[in-house]
Motif scaffolding. Structure first.
Motif, PDB file in Angstrom:
ATOM      1  N   PRO A   1       1.284  -1.312   0.068  1.00 52.82           N
ATOM      2  CA  PRO A   1      -0.063  -0.483  -0.187  1.00 52.82           C
ATOM      3  C   PRO A   1       0.536   0.926  -0.184  1.00 52.82           C
ATOM      4  N   LEU A   2       0.549   2.378  -0.736  1.00 49.39           N
ATOM      5  CA  LEU A   2       1.586   3.824  -1.157  1.00 49.39           C
ATOM      6  C   LEU A   2       0.626   4.665   0.638  1.00 49.39           C
TER       7      LEU A   2
ATOM      8  N   ASP B   1      -0.484   7.075   0.401  1.00 48.76           N
ATOM      9  CA  ASP B   1      -2.646   7.794   0.522  1.00 48.76           C
ATOM     10  C   ASP B   1      -3.145   5.986   0.518  1.00 48.76           C
ATOM     11  N   GLY B   2      -3.241   5.630   0.739  1.00 47.49           N
ATOM     12  CA  GLY B   2      -3.788   4.285   1.136  1.00 47.49           C
ATOM     13  C   GLY B   2      -4.022   3.608  -0.298  1.00 47.49           C
ATOM     14  N   ARG B   3      -3.332   4.027  -1.412  1.00 51.23           N
ATOM     15  CA  ARG B   3      -3.997   2.829  -2.543  1.00 51.23           C
ATOM     16  C   ARG B   3      -2.440   1.827  -2.259  1.00 51.23           C
ATOM     17  N   SER B   4      -2.430   1.235  -3.775  1.00 52.70           N
ATOM     18  CA  SER B   4      -1.374  -0.161  -3.355  1.00 52.70           C
ATOM     19  C   SER B   4      -0.796   0.325  -5.083  1.00 52.70           C
ATOM     20  N   ALA B   5       0.564  -0.193  -4.958  1.00 50.14           N
ATOM     21  CA  ALA B   5       1.568  -0.656  -6.412  1.00 50.14           C
ATOM     22  C   ALA B   5       2.029  -1.650  -6.529  1.00 50.14           C
ATOM     23  N   GLY B   6       1.991  -1.736  -7.910  1.00 47.75           N
ATOM     24  CA  GLY B   6       2.219  -3.417  -8.307  1.00 47.75           C
ATOM     25  C   GLY B   6       3.982  -3.653  -9.062  1.00 47.75           C
ATOM     26  N   THR B   7       4.228  -4.100  -8.707  1.00 51.72           N
ATOM     27  CA  THR B   7       6.040  -4.491  -9.247  1.00 51.72           C
ATOM     28  C   THR B   7       6.133  -3.625 -10.702  1.00 51.72           C
ATOM     29  N   GLU B   8       5.313  -3.781 -11.573  1.00 50.57           N
ATOM     30  CA  GLU B   8       4.973  -2.510 -12.727  1.00 50.57           C
ATOM     31  C   GLU B   8       6.099  -1.267 -12.200  1.00 50.57           C
TER      32      GLU B   8
ATOM     33  N   LEU C   1       0.791  -1.822   6.523  1.00 48.22           N
ATOM     34  CA  LEU C   1       1.210  -3.108   5.793  1.00 48.22           C
ATOM     35  C   LEU C   1       0.877  -4.654   6.312  1.00 48.22           C
ATOM     36  N   HIS C   2       1.268  -4.641   7.823  1.00 47.53           N
ATOM     37  CA  HIS C   2       0.538  -6.102   7.730  1.00 47.53           C
ATOM     38  C   HIS C   2      -0.752  -6.400   7.502  1.00 47.53           C
ATOM     39  N   GLU C   3      -1.660  -5.461   7.411  1.00 45.91           N
ATOM     40  CA  GLU C   3      -2.878  -6.058   6.688  1.00 45.91           C
ATOM     41  C   GLU C   3      -3.191  -6.321   4.872  1.00 45.91           C
ATOM     42  N   ALA C   4      -2.091  -5.463   4.588  1.00 42.60           N
ATOM     43  CA  ALA C   4      -2.108  -5.976   3.236  1.00 42.60           C
ATOM     44  C   ALA C   4      -1.500  -6.937   2.835  1.00 42.60           C
ATOM     45  N   GLY C   5      -0.574  -7.288   4.025  1.00 42.17           N
ATOM     46  CA  GLY C   5      -0.014  -8.505   3.715  1.00 42.17           C
ATOM     47  C   GLY C   5       1.389  -8.746   3.888  1.00 42.17           C
TER      48      GLY C   5
ATOM     49  N   VAL D   1      19.979   1.461  23.886  1.00 39.66           N
ATOM     50  CA  VAL D   1      20.359   3.399  24.170  1.00 39.66           C
ATOM     51  C   VAL D   1      18.835   4.131  24.007  1.00 39.66           C
ATOM     52  N   GLY D   2      17.851   3.488  24.818  1.00 41.77           N
ATOM     53  CA  GLY D   2      16.967   4.008  25.143  1.00 41.77           C
ATOM     54  C   GLY D   2      16.182   4.989  24.093  1.00 41.77           C
ATOM     55  N   GLY D   3      16.183   3.838  23.210  1.00 39.60           N
ATOM     56  CA  GLY D   3      15.854   4.826  21.450  1.00 39.60           C
ATOM     57  C   GLY D   3      16.217   5.510  20.959  1.00 39.60           C
ATOM     58  N   ASP D   4      16.116   5.471  19.496  1.00 37.11           N
ATOM     59  CA  ASP D   4      16.706   6.528  18.969  1.00 37.11           C
ATOM     60  C   ASP D   4      15.563   7.544  18.170  1.00 37.11           C
ATOM     61  N   GLY D   5      16.447   8.946  18.242  1.00 37.04           N
ATOM     62  CA  GLY D   5      16.045   9.520  17.810  1.00 37.04           C
ATOM     63  C   GLY D   5      15.770   9.432  15.976  1.00 37.04           C
ATOM     64  N   ALA D   6      16.324   9.028  15.372  1.00 38.25           N
ATOM     65  CA  ALA D   6      16.289   8.217  14.331  1.00 38.25           C
ATOM     66  C   ALA D   6      16.299   6.845  13.977  1.00 38.25           C
ATOM     67  N   PHE D   7      14.716   6.669  13.746  1.00 32.84           N
ATOM     68  CA  PHE D   7      14.010   4.971  13.374  1.00 32.84           C
ATOM     69  C   PHE D   7      13.879   4.605  12.268  1.00 32.84           C
ATOM     70  N   PHE D   8      13.404   3.234  12.022  1.00 32.35           N
ATOM     71  CA  PHE D   8      13.390   2.809  10.430  1.00 32.35           C
ATOM     72  C   PHE D   8      12.492   1.661  10.476  1.00 32.35           C
ATOM     73  N   LEU D   9      11.307   1.876   9.151  1.00 31.37           N
ATOM     74  CA  LEU D   9      10.620   0.999   8.910  1.00 31.37           C
ATOM     75  C   LEU D   9      11.194  -0.261   8.033  1.00 31.37           C
ATOM     76  N   LEU D  10      11.529  -1.208   8.176  1.00 31.18           N
ATOM     77  CA  LEU D  10      12.320  -2.219   7.455  1.00 31.18           C
ATOM     78  C   LEU D  10      11.156  -3.433   7.104  1.00 31.18           C
ATOM     79  N   LEU D  11      11.577  -4.029   5.805  1.00 32.09           N
ATOM     80  CA  LEU D  11      11.068  -5.118   5.516  1.00 32.09           C
ATOM     81  C   LEU D  11      12.212  -6.448   5.439  1.00 32.09           C
TER      82      LEU D  11
END
Length: 301
Positions: free
Chosen positions: A78-79, A81-88, A223-227, A242-252
């Motif tokens: 999902p993008l 804005d709530g839509r999804s994009a395929g690999t193309e 993302l979990h809802e999208a599989g 480290v008490g949490g980072d001031g710069a954190f990430f969403l990883l796949l």
């Protein structure tokens, strides 16, 4: 909230699921901070010409190529804005939203998935670099970020091994340490950091840290809802090593895939105990020397 300044702690949330590897963040960082070029040679690592974070690379876009069995159906992320994009649509951009990154090349033996992520200094809550700096060149700002004052740094290099992420590096010309400042000068003027400003897909998001953590949790749920069950957050937990980072990430994928330590720990956590043990040892040695001196004196009589 910083009780001293009354300023909300600011930070970065990097959503790697919408990073397209354009390197706009790297370029904007170098331009704004007048950082020397260091990535004009071919590294042999895909399109990754800078290789890693360093004294002259404060933002580093990693390109991770994975060969995976070809799935029966394409995963559609999902993008924002709530839509999804395929690999193309990978890397091409979608009007009104950011493209998702997933499988990009198909073949009889499987598919190649590209994972792209813009790495940066984590601006740790418990920053070991601050603990070991003998000159005060490293300090925490009113925004909760960690900055190196290049005119105060004496080039001792203590901060380099202290960083659990291997972010800080010394420039060979004079030995001084450099790293991301989260554009401290821009924050003071009410502007967002140059990298976040330049990011075309909102992969790099800047704002109050508490708000970013809430936004990131919602994105993972989406993302979990999208599989996309492998989506996870990294560095957002205030109870981590480290008490949490001031710069954190969403990883796949696992942190190690992106070159991140799985369980970072502040390297100076045992410093106080070590000093206590050293003090006890010193007192014991002093006592032993005193006793030996007394016994030697008695023996001469």
């Amino acid at each position: 909230m910083d009780p001293a300044s009354g300023q909300e702690r600011m930070g970065f949330f990097t959503d790697t699921s919408v990073c397209i590897g354009c390197k706009a963040c790297e370029v904007a960082c170098k331009e704004w901070n007048a950082i020397p070029e260091d990535g004009m040679t071919l590294t042999g690592m895909s399109y990754d010409n800078t290789g890693a974070l360093g004294a002259s690379t404060w933002r580093h876009v990693a390109f991770v190529e994975q060969t995976r069995p070809a799935p029966e159906g394409r995963t559609r992320l999902p993008l924002l804005d709530g839509r999804s994009a395929g690999t193309e649509q990978q890397g091409a951009g979608v009007a009104g939203g950011a493209t998702a990154q997933e499988t990009v090349v198909g073949g009889s033996g499987g598919d190649i998935r590209w994972l792209m992520s813009s790495d940066v200094c984590k601006h740790c809550t418990h920053a070991a670099c601050l603990d070991v700096c003998p000159t005060g060149a490293l300090f925490r700002t009113e925004f909760g970020t960690v900055v190196v004052q290049e005119d105060v740094c004496n080039g001792c290099g203590y901060c380099v091994p202290a960083c659990p992420y291997g972010v800080i590096e010394q420039r060979p010309e004079d030995g001084r340490a450099f790293k991301c400042t989260m554009c401290y000068d821009r924050l003071g003027a009410g502007q967002e950091p140059a990298c976040a400003k330049a990011c075309p897909t909102d992969s790099i998001q800047f704002g109050p840290l508490d708000e970013l953590r809430e936004r990131a949790a919602l994105r993972v749920d989406q993302l979990h809802e999208a599989g996309v069950t492998e989506a996870r957050l990294y560095g957002e937990d205030p109870d981590d090593g480290v008490g949490g980072d001031g710069a954190f990430f969403l990883l796949l994928d696992e942190p190690e895939v992106y070159g991140l330590p799985p369980d970072p720990v502040v390297t100076t956590r045992d410093l106080l105990a070590m000093w206590k043990h050293a003090g006890v040892a010193a007192l014991s040695l002093l006592g032993a020397c005193g006793a030996a001196f007394v016994l030697t004196g008695r023996g001469r009589r």
